[in-house]
Structure formats: structure tokens, C-alpha cells
Scaffold this active site. Sequence first.
Site, PDB file in Angstrom:
ATOM      1  N   HIS A 164     -52.548 -14.803-107.299  1.00 34.06           N
ATOM      2  CA  HIS A 164     -51.144 -14.625-106.900  1.00 34.06           C
ATOM      3  C   HIS A 164     -50.719 -13.152-107.057  1.00 34.06           C
ATOM      4  O   HIS A 164     -49.541 -12.870-107.214  1.00 34.06           O
ATOM      5  CB  HIS A 164     -50.195 -15.505-107.726  1.00 34.06           C
ATOM      6  CG  HIS A 164     -50.545 -16.956-107.748  1.00 34.06           C
ATOM      7  ND1 HIS A 164     -49.927 -17.881-106.948  1.00 34.06           N
ATOM      8  CD2 HIS A 164     -51.459 -17.661-108.467  1.00 34.06           C
ATOM      9  CE1 HIS A 164     -50.423 -19.094-107.190  1.00 34.06           C
ATOM     10  NE2 HIS A 164     -51.362 -18.986-108.112  1.00 34.06           N
ATOM     11  N   SER A 285     -50.160  12.638 -93.710  1.00 33.28           N
ATOM     12  CA  SER A 285     -48.947  12.280 -92.989  1.00 33.28           C
ATOM     13  C   SER A 285     -48.429  13.498 -92.255  1.00 33.28           C
ATOM     14  O   SER A 285     -48.572  14.625 -92.718  1.00 33.28           O
ATOM     15  CB  SER A 285     -47.896  11.802 -93.996  1.00 33.28           C
ATOM     16  OG  SER A 285     -46.595  12.034 -93.514  1.00 33.28           O
ATOM     17  N   LYS A 291     -49.254  12.550 -98.971  1.00 33.22           N
ATOM     18  CA  LYS A 291     -49.818  11.210 -98.726  1.00 33.22           C
ATOM     19  C   LYS A 291     -51.345  11.199 -98.574  1.00 33.22           C
ATOM     20  O   LYS A 291     -51.921  12.157 -98.079  1.00 33.22           O
ATOM     21  CB  LYS A 291     -49.199  10.626 -97.446  1.00 33.22           C
ATOM     22  CG  LYS A 291     -47.703  10.438 -97.489  1.00 33.22           C
ATOM     23  CD  LYS A 291     -47.261   9.339 -98.426  1.00 33.22           C
ATOM     24  CE  LYS A 291     -47.636   7.989 -97.912  1.00 33.22           C
ATOM     25  NZ  LYS A 291     -46.998   7.629 -96.660  1.00 33.22           N
ATOM     26  N   GLU A 298     -56.185  -0.262 -93.314  1.00 30.91           N
ATOM     27  CA  GLU A 298     -55.057  -0.868 -92.603  1.00 30.91           C
ATOM     28  C   GLU A 298     -55.500  -1.342 -91.228  1.00 30.91           C
ATOM     29  O   GLU A 298     -55.107  -2.421 -90.763  1.00 30.91           O
ATOM     30  CB  GLU A 298     -53.909   0.137 -92.468  1.00 30.91           C
ATOM     31  CG  GLU A 298     -53.290   0.526 -93.809  1.00 30.91           C
ATOM     32  CD  GLU A 298     -52.333   1.701 -93.657  1.00 30.91           C
ATOM     33  OE1 GLU A 298     -51.132   1.457 -93.545  1.00 30.91           O
ATOM     34  OE2 GLU A 298     -52.808   2.870 -93.654  1.00 30.91           O
TER      35      GLU A 298
END
Lengths: 478, 478, 478, 478
Positions: A164, A285, A291, A298
Site C-alpha cells: 500500500h 527541465s 530537475k 515515465e
Amino acid sequence: VKGGGAEVRLWGGRFHSGPAAELDRLNRSLPVDWRLWRQDLAVSQAWVEGLREAGVLGAEDAGVLASGLDEVGARLEQWTQEGWAAAGDEDIHTLVERLLAEEVGEVAGKLRTGRSRNDQVATDGRLWAMTAVGALEREIRGLQAALVDRAERYVGLVMPSYTHLQRAQPVLAGHWLLSHFWPLERDVERLGDARRRTAVLPLGSGAVAGCPFPVDRARLAGRLGFEGVSENSMDAVADRDWVAELLFVIALLGVHLSRLGEDLIVFASSEFGFVRLSDSFSTGSSLMPQKRNPDPLELARAKAGRLVGELAGFMGVLKGLPSGYNKDLQEDKTALFGAVDTLLVLIPAVTGAVGTLELDEARCEAAVDAGMMATDVADALVRSGMPFRKAHDEVGRVVRAAEAHGCSPAELPGVVLREASAAVAALPLAELLEARASVARRAGEGGTAPDAVAAQLRRAKARLDLRPPQQREEAHSR
Amino acid sequence: VKGGGAEVRLWGGRFHSGPAAELDRLNRSLPVDWRLWRQDLAVSQAWVEGLREAGVLGAEDAGVLASGLDEVGARLEQWTQEGWAAAGDEDIHTLVERLLAEEVGEVAGKLRTGRSRNDQVATDGRLWAMTAVGALEREIRGLQAALVDRAERYVGLVMPSYTHLQRAQPVLAGHWLLSHFWPLERDVERLGDARRRTAVLPLGSGAVAGCPFPVDRARLAGRLGFEGVSENSMDAVADRDWVAELLFVIALLGVHLSRLGEDLIVFASSEFGFVRLSDSFSTGSSLMPQKRNPDPLELARAKAGRLVGELAGFMGVLKGLPSGYNKDLQEDKTALFGAVDTLLVLIPAVTGAVGTLELDEARCEAAVDAGMMATDVADALVRSGMPFRKAHDEVGRVVRAAEAHGCSPAELPGVVLREASAAVAALPLAELLEARASVARRAGEGGTAPDAVAAQLRRAKARLDLRPPQQREEAHSR
Amino acid sequence: VKGGGAEVRLWGGRFHSGPAAELDRLNRSLPVDWRLWRQDLAVSQAWVEGLREAGVLGAEDAGVLASGLDEVGARLEQWTQEGWAAAGDEDIHTLVERLLAEEVGEVAGKLRTGRSRNDQVATDGRLWAMTAVGALEREIRGLQAALVDRAERYVGLVMPSYTHLQRAQPVLAGHWLLSHFWPLERDVERLGDARRRTAVLPLGSGAVAGCPFPVDRARLAGRLGFEGVSENSMDAVADRDWVAELLFVIALLGVHLSRLGEDLIVFASSEFGFVRLSDSFSTGSSLMPQKRNPDPLELARAKAGRLVGELAGFMGVLKGLPSGYNKDLQEDKTALFGAVDTLLVLIPAVTGAVGTLELDEARCEAAVDAGMMATDVADALVRSGMPFRKAHDEVGRVVRAAEAHGCSPAELPGVVLREASAAVAALPLAELLEARASVARRAGEGGTAPDAVAAQLRRAKARLDLRPPQQREEAHSR
Amino acid sequence: VKGGGAEVRLWGGRFHSGPAAELDRLNRSLPVDWRLWRQDLAVSQAWVEGLREAGVLGAEDAGVLASGLDEVGARLEQWTQEGWAAAGDEDIHTLVERLLAEEVGEVAGKLRTGRSRNDQVATDGRLWAMTAVGALEREIRGLQAALVDRAERYVGLVMPSYTHLQRAQPVLAGHWLLSHFWPLERDVERLGDARRRTAVLPLGSGAVAGCPFPVDRARLAGRLGFEGVSENSMDAVADRDWVAELLFVIALLGVHLSRLGEDLIVFASSEFGFVRLSDSFSTGSSLMPQKRNPDPLELARAKAGRLVGELAGFMGVLKGLPSGYNKDLQEDKTALFGAVDTLLVLIPAVTGAVGTLELDEARCEAAVDAGMMATDVADALVRSGMPFRKAHDEVGRVVRAAEAHGCSPAELPGVVLREASAAVAALPLAELLEARASVARRAGEGGTAPDAVAAQLRRAKARLDLRPPQQREEAHSR
């Protein structure tokens, strides 16, 4: 233009007018199926040989056709090298026949004897798919090797496992990394099963009713690397189960990559901070210089969605089709090529990201808090004869007390601890709350104890040491 | 190579090494998103103007940038004419910035002020989609016009309607053809709704938190043809509802084409023989010279499957994404471009097939057998006061008797008929079993009676006479 | 058994034998469609009235039928109260007709005059869906209200926003929470559009060809709350666009819930620690007493997957169906009921979890590190005239230096800072790296600055203050 | 109420308040997972034995638990007989533990030793699935037997085969019927492969990190009929590949049923008129007494769409899940139970429809027109040395001439025929245009010639004569 010249269609003798431009634009599949040219030539060579053996084609004609096909192959090879933009022909079969006619003249027309595009395209496609399976297996093996490499490097590091997305119990980092090895191993198995069912030859089924010339289909199959021949000509030209099955195996592999990706994305966040991706496999970025974005992971997550859609879409194409060949089946190639291409680009990037990742050992270990050993405490009560359910309640009270005091259970004042649970207070709490000891207790097969993980690692490496997938697969299917 | 030269990335100042080749191959979206170049330039021009108005950019810099963007546009236009193969840049934004720098030097870097690729790509995409909606509407209108044309030509022809693919009741052919008009009309409505929700400007949302420069977003929106601005910057860069909604509308349109296609495929079979497709919109067989294959309609049927998969796949991409921009969203373009392209090729071919089809009047009328008027007989009993349910049973017995005698109910010997149903025997059976009379009785709105169909046709034509879809849509949304 | 007694079928007069048990088990839809009994009765009452007005039914018969239907309603109401297990009838229409006959005898058979189950079930279903839209809107409004409530409570708290799950820029917690409000607002809009297209009456289309009795369909529509009547009877009985559209709107709503869920799951992890769910909306573990599992949010994430599958599955059902009613359409109810039920259980649980969550203010603020203001530093350089792209590079070097020193950019020794970037060194770094100031700079519409968020909050609340959704929707569609 | 009494949760010691009603309604899985009670008891019995062998449980406690579980089984068996409505417990594991405590008191709590619901539910589910595979295989075998039965009855009947739903070449009806046998045979193979991968035991993986007690997992596996044990505890509790794979196999089986269904629906239309369904497996119309609707086949077509959606939906659930058990996985049961139930209701109805169908021999044979032998004419030219492509053109001209004359090629006036093609005119046309001769020429393996079909039939029957599927599968996997 490469591939230019007069266009050919394999039909039309009866028609008063050619196809409208609107139809041609929809119908012409060459921009998609030109990739099958190697398969189409191999199948045609085998067919020439089959017709010759059957006495349908004389030795001379057969020789002319075979050489002609070689010439066509040389031309197509060169075009491919040159970054060929597809010609105006309807499909790859039509293009090959046109080029063959350019090489050998009218005798080219004998190639089509007893054969239809319906059985031909199914054969070409299966042959392509059999090769694609091999390529996918190699990429998966590469990713598994990267996982094994990282697992060995960090085998002894202790980190939290999660359920979880809540901290659950401490595990070895090697155990976590190997948990992504086995789903891929199942994918390899499934690919092998799918390949076995793909390697069934439809050639010799004609348009739909079978072939009226006595070509030996079993020899054809052997010549082309198939393992059997189709049992029913109507089924053979209409069957795209093998496409659906490959799309499924691919989509499930995509799902596995998405789950690996999600783990790494979460673990690479500043808040978790367990994983650091290499510069080579992250991006920056345009606006935020600080970043370090896990793009390949992704995209792994995203591609899983698309691949599942590809599967559902193609099964939707098949749904409700009547017997025999229907033009709808032409969609099989876009779907299959797209899915295979996606993975052949995706897996290497994921492999690179995994193979170059580093774990922050200090952060991993620091994340293992005492609360995660609550089960160990309960288990200790169980060893002393208390039913687990009662033990669970005892420990629950201690955890609640620790939460209220804002400290670890081991740091609770003795009186508070005893009030919460006399049974727990009687245990050697500090020892029980030691993460490495907790890990070591899970020593059964598949558990996270060091020896169990070492054994698991050996089994994983044994899978990678096997003979090439295809040999193995063949041996297995005998 | 067109578009060649040094590659640019919009990030990387901090990175020790560039992206690995494996990552670049996966990550680079230019081969897909180069199609957005017109939108990207329009958005950049508007942004330059916005920055100037906000006082962030001096008039001189703004002028240089605007002219530079014009030059870039001219170069890209030419490359597009020449069948441009995409350059090595990461994406269209990067390419445009590189070309702009080639035109105007370092000042090009000012274009990025206050803007991120996150809000920029969302804006480009929405702009593209707004245009795509217009193109789709035009194609749908063309198909609707073809249906209306055929409906007018065959308006009075009587043919069977079907339920469960069993002959049900006689209808006018015009009624049948128009039954495929109205689903398309709903598609046009849905496209309009989707366009309205697409025309909401994300530009000015920065990377995720908003823009730190006082650019007037409402003016930006007006300048670019948007109807409103997004309410929340985090939502604005992460929202791809408009893609999902367009994919849904497209997939449902595809389903409508598949149902039209199925009707025509079945009706064009030798056994039905109602429809004859023109030579221009059918194809032949490589093996069977007598075939006339409804390829465009089979592909219409198949594409519906694929489009549904595209929808499901993209919604799967969105599922479970955390807040803010995630790289997963990059998949929106492949999905949307693919779906729109599919329809822009498919609809014209279906329109051509519909616009040139002919109905075999004799076969249509011959297919209306007496059994199809069984309901009319039951209705006649009802008019005389019998409950429908009993009437249904009476007629059922007559049908069974006729089936046993291998004849039509009207041909049953009187004694047999009376034995089956005295009530039915008392009716003017021959008249009731006349197909045209049956058709004429269904005179309510939406029914198949000649006057009702004429009215329906007028309403259908009125939809086609409207102002261009976009104007209408805009008028409606005020 | 409630609902027991002799079973009825609405057909069969001609058949020698009844349906086999295997067919009955597959075919009988009562276990699913009994839920339509209220709609079925309302539609039948309207139909009786319509037949009476048309002079097809005498006043006396009409009165008997109307009272009889009332009686049937009373019986069904009672069975429903008692937790009724469905009867053995084929479907709800058959059950109602049987019960009506039990009440009023043979005259019950007159109810079926001019009507078919094909137009009837489509009407029942649309009526049910119109009610379901209202129920969904109410639930969504509840969830939006919970988001607004939390946004108000934590409106001023600063926390990180994320892109790629990497810390991006600081935002107000209220801004983040409202970023989940607007997608739901779009869902409400889409529901309204879908409802408008659902509220088109198919009744009066008969089995497929129209109704042979002069019933006034527009009055029927008004009586039942529909907004228009269908244009073509063949389309009317075969059209399930409204089901597909609702399933789409529902699935996209599910996707929004999944994204909200993912945010909360990640933010509730120990490592993020921003969100604490209440005891009432989390669960424990059977083995690990310390766990606080975000079950409702995981289920929100999961249901999105299922709902997308439901949508794709039902569109797959529609794909390739021929004209007219086909039994395939019976699947609409399972799909639609299931999807609506899922959301009516899911949204309240998510609302509860959102409405009772607490943010850990200290952890939120502590997570905003100096690196997140890198863009602000670059923006400051831009304000002094440097092109953004160059500014981005300057800041990138500083970030890299800070990373190498293991400190924040503001903590870099002056000499190192100047070496990395003289331009950055010249800026008031400490001020620029202040999170609240960064937030305040993003003051445009939709930005995260306090005033902008306050305005956003006002707009959000205005949406919740509107008249009930249906009234609003109706007003809008006039 | 059966199953009533105080509710139990397996967690909660730490929680101040119980779950909210809204959470309970969403979270409680007993209404779905009560079906696992037999599996849950079997797994618990095996676990008791394993704990006893490991010395964790004394002989006495083990005996008490084993008898107690037997008692629980007897109670649940009785409740099931009585049409049990599920109790208020959270899930089946909780219910069983509560009932066990009612039987044996506090010692019941010892059952949970070293076990978690995470490994338990995965084990229960796999066990259920292994049984479900057996049930599905039996149903498929039944349908295959019905196809073989019909194929034998109509083996010699000549009918058209179709491609593009256009008449292609004559085939034997037995060949057509068997073309639906082989896809099902592949389904049986795929089920076997899926079963093999399902039969891997997760029990002994604890919550996620493994079991801290020395239970022998290999013996557990043997006791429960599994074929191996999982390799990694984290993977074991999170792996639902077996569900996805079964859903895929089921969906593809559904697609096969839909294609069979489509054939029968089309062939049962009045216009084709080849197939007559029995009264027992068709239905009538509420409005049109003459209808004989192929409902079970339409539902077969529809269910394929739904099953594909179920597959896509569940794979969407899995996509992007992080490591370890996540509550999302709970959706596996609804998906799998629903898909299996669908087929266990659907296949018997399709089997009934197939097993009782009759072919109209006269109509089948009448539908074989001379044009369908065009390929045979072209083949004859090929045998005389003409390239197929030229032969195809020659025949094309003849077909066009015949079409213009409105007659069969064989009926063309000699002069017209010779003008169209001298080569064709020289052939024994009447003989070549004989359908049975055409069929007989396709004599290769998988072709439609009588001997080839007889051989095919023998091979099909051999598959049905095999040992029970499970034995066969086991033998094969050694």
C-alpha cells in the site's frame, strides 16, 4: 523515386475503372508492409522450390524465378540501405511481383501459381513474428542481466519493502531488485509459448479452400523454419490468434516495465531518495535547472497503457468477423509492428536506466524504522505460545502508545510499555527491533534472508546462462 | 539533411553527460511533434506580443523575435513542401528555438521567458486539435451529404428492415439510408462540445505553478482563438481530458462507420444482393477473378476496433498519474494524430463508396415477403379490439401453419387458415400483406411512411445547409 | 419466492418447443434489468395515456390499465423493500405484463399495442440514465465541496509542487487541492452534455419501422421529462451512443479520482509524510500492526482501470453491428449499471478520505528546498535583460556546484558561487530563494500566488452555489 | 441472517475508530470473495499441517484447528446449499477466522501464524483458477464435439466459402464447420499453458518479505496440487500475471465464439438461408410473430466485446502499480469470476445452438454459382503452361463478358467466349465449372477435398478422445 515505375495491382482484369484515389489512400498497405520484404522473398523462394518438387514448375522456370528473386532481394536490400521511401504499389507482394517481372519477364507470373495473398501474407507475418520474438527475448535478457548486476552489487543492503506504499518490513535491496526479474522470466516463457503457436505454416491454403497443386506443405514448413502446418485452410487464412497472443505477451511485459518504472520513479523522488539515476538516463527541465527527471521510466509507465490499448483494439478488430479472409485482418501488421517497435526502443532505455542506477545506502537504511519490526515482535509472542491474533492486538497497543509518545516502541518508558502490553514488555525488544535480524528470520524459499536471496540470485543467473532462447524453446517443445 | 546542424536541448546545464543514445531514441519526440510547427510558431508569436505588452520584452527585441519567427516559419514551410525528414532535435520547441537562434542570435533565448514546454506543448496541442475538429466536421458533412443524396435517389424503394439480421418489417430505402445520417449528426454535436472544452488556454501556467510575469492571459486567448483560460496552473499542464474526449468522439464515430460498413458488406453479398458498390470503391482478388470486395467498408469496420483501443490505451496512460506534468503525457500526440489521420483517410473512402453505390431495386422489393407483414395483421386485430397479446398469438399460429405448408399466409387454403385462426381469416389478408400499405401506416415522426421520411429528409438537409460548423458552434456556445 | 408463479414470454406462438435451459440461462435478463421497474411503469403509464389520446384505447380500458399499473408498482415497491430476489420471467417488461394481467386480466394485453420491447427498453434505459446523471452530479459536488473545504483550511500552507514526481516549485496547498477540483468540474459539464443527448425519446419507434398508431410522441416526451424525440425509428432502436458517452464520462471521472488517489497515496507515505488520512478512511494490516493503508484511494486508482475497460468493452459490443435492434445491445445495462454503481460507492469513500485528511504543515514546508527556487533566480537574471536560455545555463552551473558541495546554492562559499556564475553571485540570493516570495510572484490568473488562489477559490465556490444541476442544465440547453 | 453475528476485522488494534460506513461499503469484498471458501479452507488445512510439521504448532492444537476447519466447512456448505446471502465480515478470510473461533475458541488465532492475507488470497485465487480452467476445458470440449457431430453429418455437402463476405470457392460444409474447431483447440492449449503458470504457490511469502517460520513450501505445494513455488516473496504477493493471462485466453475464446456466432447469424438470415436454428435455441419477437432470432449467437458476439474490455480493464489496474501488495489487486476477483461465469453460461448455449442446427442442403448447393470456379479455369490454363498472372487476366475477361451477358461463363455464346479469351474457350469449361470437381482438386493437407476433410475429421476426433485435459497437461509439462 526508388521503387517507382508503373504501379501494379494483382487484380482488376474485370474492372472498368481502377480504384479511386480515396480508396487507394486507405487501402494501400505498402507503407506498412514493405518491412516484410525479406520474409516475402524467403516465402517465395520456398514456394518456387515447392512447385518444382511438385512438378508444377519446370526446373528451368524454377531456376529463373529463384535467380530473379535473388536479384529482387539485392535491389530491395540496396533501397533499404538508402533509406527507401515506399513505392506506389498496393502492397509488398505486388511490389515484389512487379520487380520480379522487371527481372525475368512474363515467367514472373508463374510465381503466383496455387498461391493467394491470403495465405502468403499470413506466412510472411508469422515468419516476421518468429524473428521478432527472438529480438524481444534478447532485450529482456539484457534487462534481466542489468537487474541481476544491481542485485549483486546491493545484495546486502537493507531497505524497507512496501505494501500500500506504506513501509512494511525490511528486505535486502537485492531481494527487491530480483522481484522485478521474475515477472520478466514469465514473459520469456510466454513468448516461447506464443512463438510455438506462431510457427504453424498457413502457406498452401490458397485463398481459402486449399491448394489445387500437390505441394508438400510439411517440407515447405521445414524449409522456412516452421514447426507444423495448419489443419484447415479456412481457419489458416483467417487466424490471427498469434498476433493477439503476441500483443498480449507484449502488453503484459509493458505492464511489468511500468511497475518497475513506478518503483524507480517513486524511489528517485527527493522524499524517498533511495535511487539516483545516472545523467545518461535522466533529463533536465527547460525551466527548472535543478530537475533530474526519470523520463525513460515515465515513458515505460505510459507505454504500458498504449500497449494494452493496442491489444484491446486488435482483439476488437477480430471480434465478430465472419469466416474466411476479411480485409479487416490487414490491421494486424500496424498493430504488431507498432508494439514490437515500441518495446525494442523502450527496453534498452530501461535497461540503461537500471544498469546505471545507484542506491543511496544511508537513506535506504535510515528508512527502516522500528515500527516495521512490529510483526517480528508479534511473531516472538507467537513462539511463546500466544495465538497470532492476540499477539497482533498486543503489539497494536504498543504501536499506538509509541505513536502517542512520538517515539519508537523501543524508546517507550518501561511503565508505559508494560501498561500497553505486559507480554511485549517481557520480550528482548531491542534485539527484536533490529532490522538485519528481522531480515535473517525470513529464511524460507523466496524469503528475504541473505541465504535465501543468494540462492535466488543463483537461480536467476542460471536462467541467463541458458542456451539461446530459440534452441531452448525448440528442445522444450519436442 | 534538412533540419540538420548542431542539435539543441533546452536543458542540461547541470548534467555531466548528455543522454545516452538509448534514451534519446526513446525520448526524442520530434518525429511525432514536428507536425505542430505551425501551432508552435503561432503560440510563440502570441507570447512575444504578450511579453511586450507586459513590459517584459522591449519593442525592439519583440520585433526581432517576431520577424525571426516569420523567417523560421518560411524555412519550415519550405522543408515541409520538400517532404522533410525530421531533424535531430529533441522536439519541435527545441528545433524552433534552434532555428530562431540561427536567425536572430542570442536574443532568441528571450522567447522562453516565463514559459515552459509544459504549458507550451499543451497550448500547441489544443490549437492543433481545434483545427482537426474543423477538418473532421467537414468530412462528416461530406459523408452525410452522400447519404442524403442516396436517400433521395432511392427514397421510395421498399426493402426489408432487419432486427437480429432477420427480416422484420418493410421500410423505405431512404429511411434505412437516413438511419446512418443521425448518428453522424450526434458525432458533429459531440465534436462541438469537445472543441469548446479544448479551446481553454493553458499558456501562462509556466512549468506548473504559474507565470511570474504579468502577461494578460485573456488577451493571449483571444489572439489565438481560444474561448477561455485555464483556472489552475497545476491542472493546466497536467490536463489531457480534451485528448481523451476527442479520442472518444472519434472512436464512437468510427463505431458508426463500422455499423454502416457492416450493413453495406452484408447487403453487397450475393445472397442479399441489395447493394452494388462501384468499381472505383471495391477491389478484386489476386486469385478469384469474379470477386468484388468491399474493402473500404471492411477497413471502416476494422478501424473502429483500433480507435477504441487507442481511446482505452490513452485513458490507461492517464490513469494513476500523480499531479503536475509527467512525461507520460507525451503519448497524447501519437494517439491523437493517429486517430485523426485514420479518420481523415477513412471517411473520404466511405463517402466515395456510399456516394457511388447503387441499389438493386428488384432484389430489394423481392426480399419483402408476406411474413414481414405479420405485425400488420396483428395490428388489424388490435384495431378491432383484441388485446395485442392475443392478436400476436393468433397470428403466430397462422405463421406456423404457413411455414408447415411451405407457403405465404395469404396462400393458405381457407380451411387451414380458419383452423389456425378464425379471427385472422376474417381479415382482408391480401390488402394487409401489401408492403407499401404497411410502410404507409408507420406515419408518426421518425417512422418509415413516405411523408414522415420526406420530413426527415428535409430536417437532414437543413443540418447540411447550416453555416460552417465552427461559426455555428461559436454562436451556440455564446 | 417473490415474483414467482407461471413464467411468461412475450413471444413463442409459433414455436414447437420452449427455449432450452441453456438458452434461458444466457438470455434471461431479469436479474439485471429488474432495476428498471420504476422506469418501465412510468413509460407504460405514459404509453397508456398516449394510446388513449390517440383514440386507440378507450377511456375505460385506459383507466383499468392505469390503475393496474399502479397496483403493479405497489407490489414491486414492496418486493424491493423486502430485498426481492428476481422472478423467473425473461425480463422486466415480461414480468410487468404478467403482473398486470394478474391485476386486470386479458385487457393487460392491450398495453403492448404499437409498442415493442425494442423501443421500450431504450426508453426505460434512457430514463434510468437521466436519473443516474443527477445522482452522480450530487456525489461529485460533494467531493468538490470536500476539496474546497480542505483548500480553505490549508490555503496558505506552502508545499512543493511536482513534475515527473521531482520537486518543482513551491505552491500553496490550497492551489494543489484545487487542482483536483477543476477536472471534476469538467466532468460535471460533460455529464450535462451527455444527459442532453440521453433525453431524446425513442418510444414510438416500434420494433424498428415506426409506430402504426397516431400517438403524439412530443407529448409523450414532455410527459416523461425528455427534451426531444428521435428522428429515425431504425436509428432509435439501435442507438446506444448515450450509453457509450456516459461510460466515457464515467471512466474519465474515474481517471480523475485515480490521479487524486495517487497524489494522496504518495503524499501519505512515510517518506513524503504530507498527508495523514483519518482512521475512519484507512485500514490496518492483518500482519503489520503499524500500517495505515490508504485503501479507498488505491481502490479509486484501480476502479479507473476497470471503468476504462468497461467503456472499451461496450464500444467493442457496438462495433460492426448491422442495422436495427440486435440482441447484443442487451449488454448495455450490465455495463451502465455496473459503472454507475461503482462510482456511487466509490465517490463517497473518496469524499470521506479527502474531507477528513490532515496535512502535516511542518513536513510540507520542510520539503521546499532552495533548489526549487532555481527558476526564480533565472527569472531574476531575465528581468535584468539576460535571455532566459543563458540565465538557465548560469543557474544550472550554480546548482551543479551546490550539488558538488552538498549544500544549498545560498550556502555556497562566495568564491565558488562567483566562479560558477558571476551573474548569479550578483543577485540577492537569499531573498530570491525564499519560498513564500516565489509563490507570491506567480500572480497571474490560475497561478499559485495567494490572491490568485483566493480568486480561484471564489470561482470554485461559485460553482457549488449554483442551482441543482438538472435545473441548470435545462436552463443552459434552452 | 446466515453468517450473521459480531463482525470481525483482522486488524485495528491501533485504530481509534472503526472504518466509516462509506469505506466499508467500498472495501468489503466478502460479497465477491465468499466463493473462495472451499479454497480458503483447503489452504488453511494445508497451512495447519505445514505449521505442525515445522514444529510451530503442537499436534494437539493442529488437531483442534483441523477439526474446527472441517466444522466451518460443514457450516459453509450448508449455507451455500441454502442460497446464502453473504455476512457482514470484511472478506472470506475474516469470516472463516470468525467461524473458526466460534468452533474452537482462542486457539483459532494460531491459524494466522506466519501467514498474511496477501499470500493467502493469492493462493486461494490460484487454486480457484486451476479448477476454473478444468471447467472451461470441459465446456470447450463439448462445443468441439458438437462441431464434429455437425461436420460428420454434413461432411459431403458443398457450399460456398467466403472471403470479404463475397462468395469465393466451393467447400465442403464439414470443412467450414471444422474451421471453427481448430481455434478452440488453440484455446485449450493456451488454457493449459496458463494453468501451468497459475499452479505456482505463493503461500509462505508472508505479507511481502517471506515467512519467518520454517514451513516446507514444496510440500505445501504438493499437498494443494501446485506444481512449483514462487521464487520471490515480493513478487509472489504482487503478481497477478496469471489473472491477466487467463482473462486473455478467455477473451480470445470469446472472440472465436463471436466469429462462429457471426457466421451462423449471417447464414441463418432469410437471404443466405443455409442454417436453420432449432426452436430450443432461438427466440421470437414480441411484435413480429414470424421472427426466429439467433439470440445466443448475438450474445456470443456481444460477450466477446465485454470480455476484451474486462482484459483491458484489469491490465489497466496492474499498470503502474508499485512493488508489493496494493489494494488495487483486489479487483482481480471481480474480473476473473465475471469472465469465467460469462463463459460457463455462454458456451453451453452456443453448444446447444450448434448441436441442433440444420443445414438447408438445397440452398447451400444452389449458392455455388459458376463464377466461383473462375480460379479453377485459371489453374487449368496454368497447368497448360501459362503464367498464373496471365491466366488470371484471361479469366477476368471471360467473367466480365459473362456479367455483361447476365449469364454464367459456361453459358456464353461460343463466339463471345472466344473473343473474350481464346485460351479459355479451348478448355473443357463445363467440367471445370463443376463444383464437386473443384472441391476435389484441393487435396493437400488442410484442403477441402473429401479425403483431406476426412483426415482432418479424424485428427479432430483424436483430440477429443484424449485423456482428461489436466492429466494431458501434466504429462506434457514434464
